[in-house]
Design a protein around this motif. Structure first.
Motif, short mmCIF file in Angstrom:
data_model
loop_
_atom_site.label_atom_id
_atom_site.label_comp_id
_atom_site.label_asym_id
_atom_site.label_seq_id
_atom_site.Cartn_x
_atom_site.Cartn_y
_atom_site.Cartn_z
N SER A 9 13.20 5.03 -2.50
CA SER A 9 11.88 5.71 -2.96
C SER A 9 12.35 6.82 -3.54
O SER A 9 11.47 7.74 -4.51
N ASP A 17 2.03 2.41 -9.30
CA ASP A 17 2.88 1.31 -10.29
C ASP A 17 3.40 0.44 -9.02
O ASP A 17 4.05 -0.52 -9.41
N LEU A 18 2.97 0.59 -7.82
CA LEU A 18 3.32 -0.28 -6.77
C LEU A 18 2.30 -0.97 -6.04
O LEU A 18 1.10 -0.65 -6.13
N SER A 20 1.71 -3.38 -2.29
CA SER A 20 2.31 -3.89 -1.07
C SER A 20 2.30 -5.38 -0.82
O SER A 20 1.34 -6.07 -1.62
N VAL A 47 10.59 -1.64 -3.67
CA VAL A 47 10.98 -0.59 -3.63
C VAL A 47 10.80 -0.05 -1.93
O VAL A 47 9.62 -0.27 -1.42
N ARG A 55 7.37 -2.15 -1.17
CA ARG A 55 6.45 -2.36 -2.24
C ARG A 55 7.21 -2.95 -3.46
O ARG A 55 8.11 -2.93 -3.48
N TYR A 56 6.09 -3.60 -4.23
CA TYR A 56 6.68 -4.15 -5.39
C TYR A 56 6.26 -3.55 -6.62
O TYR A 56 5.15 -3.17 -6.77
N ARG A 57 6.98 -3.39 -7.68
CA ARG A 57 6.26 -3.06 -9.15
C ARG A 57 5.54 -4.03 -9.40
O ARG A 57 5.64 -5.14 -9.58
N LYS A 58 4.12 -3.34 -9.70
CA LYS A 58 3.11 -4.12 -10.06
C LYS A 58 3.52 -4.84 -11.58
O LYS A 58 3.10 -6.14 -11.85
#
Length: 75
Positions: A9, A17-18, A20, A47, A55-58
């Motif tokens: 992080s 921008d993330l 779940s 991330v 989390r994932y990058r959108k």
């Protein structure tokens, strides 16, 4: 020891921008294992928020799935 390709992080990614895995599960009505398979198949780099949350990058999700993850609350 399991090696992970997660981005810490501290790499200064905006939380906006993330997304779940739980939100992805709900949006696509799929199991969490499906999200992990997509992560591997499409090369998503999670991330790491802390020891419990990823989390994932959108942008990675949108590009690989060809969709738009618009937040309806921003309309």
């Amino acid at each position: 020891m399991r090696h992970s390709k997660t981005i810490q992080s501290e790499d200064k990614v905006s939380i906006h921008d993330l997304i779940s895995s739980k939100k992805l599960e709900e949006a696509f009505d799929v199991h969490h294992r499906t999200i992990k398979r997509w992560e591997k198949r499409y090369g998503w780099t999670p991330v790491k928020i802390n020891d419990r949350f990823l989390r994932y990058r959108k942008s990675q999700v949108e590009d690989s799935l060809g969709i738009s993850l618009e937040d309806p609350s921003q309309d």
